[in-house]
Design an enzyme around this catalytic site. Structure first.
Site, PDB file in Angstrom:
ATOM      1  CG  PHE A 183       8.467  -3.351 -14.745  1.00 25.40           C
ATOM      2  CD1 PHE A 183       7.961  -3.543 -16.016  1.00 25.40           C
ATOM      3  CD2 PHE A 183       7.843  -3.973 -13.675  1.00 25.40           C
ATOM      4  CE1 PHE A 183       6.866  -4.353 -16.227  1.00 25.40           C
ATOM      5  CE2 PHE A 183       6.743  -4.789 -13.876  1.00 25.40           C
ATOM      6  CZ  PHE A 183       6.245  -4.988 -15.161  1.00 25.40           C
ATOM      7  NE  ARG A 223       8.276  -6.196 -24.290  1.00 26.98           N
ATOM      8  CZ  ARG A 223       8.346  -6.646 -23.041  1.00 26.98           C
ATOM      9  NH1 ARG A 223       9.226  -6.116 -22.208  1.00 26.98           N
ATOM     10  NH2 ARG A 223       7.556  -7.606 -22.605  1.00 26.98           N
ATOM     11  CG  ASP A 235      13.798  -5.893 -11.558  1.00 30.67           C
ATOM     12  OD1 ASP A 235      13.983  -7.038 -11.998  1.00 30.67           O
ATOM     13  OD2 ASP A 235      12.661  -5.389 -11.440  1.00 30.67           O
ATOM     14  CE1 TYR A 258       6.675 -12.999 -15.818  1.00 29.84           C
ATOM     15  CE2 TYR A 258       6.571 -13.470 -13.464  1.00 29.84           C
ATOM     16  CZ  TYR A 258       6.466 -12.581 -14.520  1.00 29.84           C
ATOM     17  OH  TYR A 258       6.174 -11.259 -14.265  1.00 29.84           O
ATOM     18  CE  LYS A 259       9.734 -10.228 -17.739  1.00 33.67           C
ATOM     19  NZ  LYS A 259       8.722 -10.358 -16.692  1.00 33.67           N
TER      20      LYS A 259
END
Length: 372
Positions: free
Chosen positions: A128, A369, A197, A222-223
């Site tokens: 990422f 996704r 991560d 927040y996921k």
């Protein structure tokens, strides 16, 4: 297939939890891997903090409940302690603070300081971007040297120059899982530390940092923790490193005695030294609701349902004769809670689905996704 889906719904032990989230009618939401849905309890919690704790309690709400406050001062460590069992850590090893990017910067720098004479931070090509950008930021200051290797060649890239191995447990684009224990062991054998991560892992699948022997970790709020857009992140530091840990963002909330207002910095004991500025009370309030709800449901049960849903989705595609190139691993135990498909018109497919009430997302250049 419709009858099979209805039968699965009828037998679903988690079906009742759908009513605990604010999900619009007519929408199929498959993007919790970008932004988790809103828990209904978040509204009441935010109203309580805004109207009662802030509106009425004012500055007194920083104090502990024992003296009439709301405990704002301890929110970061309290919520970190609630996240800890979700990632296989002890409560005193996790703190909820800052953003994933900021926590990466702090822990990369701290790891480099723990390995004097080594400057290389090894990561995966295609990781990422923010993970790679944080390494580059330290490299620009002369403090690090970024080294990237292909996924299959990471272990052989670990040599005596590597101070830190930085990897994302679940790849954001494909959902492919790393073997956390094996790579952590390989790094340690080479004398390096490891930073994981967990942004696409925490709250979605079981994680055991202790069992893997991890040194450091960061994760997103927040996921899958449903803490709301821009929610505070979290950081983990194995207790064995607490005494020697030195992080570069020496803000006043990471001080051993912040209200002594000393001119000189002295780090707080333990995980508290990872704090920097004043905690974002409203963001932490929303995050705590999400963490509590995910803990109540149970990560193991969520993961089992995610695997079953993704497997059923692939079965449906096959039955209907829909040909899409799967970018994720075929085996559900080798991927996170998402399916990724490659298609030259992936963006158009994503937008067409959204127009029909099926919300997934697109990752350049050609990945659709869908989160489960």
């Amino acid at each position: 297939m419709v009858e099979a889906a209805r039968a699965r719904d009828a037998a679903d032990p988690l079906a009742g939890y759908r009513a605990r989230f604010a999900l619009p009618e007519g929408v199929i939401y498959l993007d919790g891997n970008s932004l988790g849905a809103l828990p209904l309890a978040t509204r009441a919690a935010m109203a309580r903090v805004i109207e009662r704790e802030w509106g009425e309690g004012l500055i007194r709400s920083w104090n502990t409940p024992e003296v009439g406050g709301a405990g704002w001062f301890d929110m970061a460590s309290r919520i970190g302690g609630k996240i800890a069992p979700l990632v296989g850590a002890a409560p005193q090893e996790v703190i909820a603070c800052d953003s994933t990017s900021v926590n990466l910067f702090k822990l990369i720098a701290a790891a480099l300081a723990l390995r004097p004479g080594r400057k290389v931070v090894l990561s995966e090509a295609g990781n990422f971007p923010t993970d790679l950008y944080m390494i580059a930021g330290l490299e620009a200051q002369g403090l690090a040297e970024r080294r990237l290797a292909e996924r299959a060649r990471l272990a052989e890239a670990l040599d005596g120059e590597v101070a830190l191995l930085l990897l994302t447990h679940v790849h954001y684009r494909t959902g492919e899982l790393f073997d956390m224990a094996a790579l952590t062991r390989a790094a340690h054998e080479a004398g390096a530390l490891v930073l994981w991560d967990l942004s696409h892992s925490t709250g979605a699948l079981p994680v055991d940092l202790h069992a893997a022997g991890a040194d450091f970790a960061v994760g997103c709020g927040y996921k899958y923790l449903c803490g709301g857009p821009g929610a505070p992140a979290f950081a983990f530091v194995a207790e064995r490193h607490h005494a020697d840990l030195r992080q570069p963002l020496t803000g006043w909330f990471g001080h051993a005695a912040p209200f002594a207002f000393s001119d000189d910095y002295a780090p707080a004991p333990g995980i508290e030294r990872l704090q920097c500025g004043t905690p974002p009370v409203l963001g932490l309030t929303a995050l705590e609701v999400g963490v509590d709800l995910i803990a109540e449901i149970g990560v193991e049960r969520l993961h089992a349902k995610s695997r079953a849903l993704s497997e059923f989705f692939l079965e449906c595609l096959g039955t209907l004769g829909v040909a899409l190139e799967l970018a994720s691993p075929v085996a559900s135990d080798q991927r996170g809670s998402q399916l990724s498909f490659r298609h030259p018109e992936a963006y158009a497919l994503c937008q067409a689905l959204i127009a029909r009430g099926v919300i997934g997302d697109f990752r350049a250049p050609d990945v659709l996704r869908l989160g489960f």
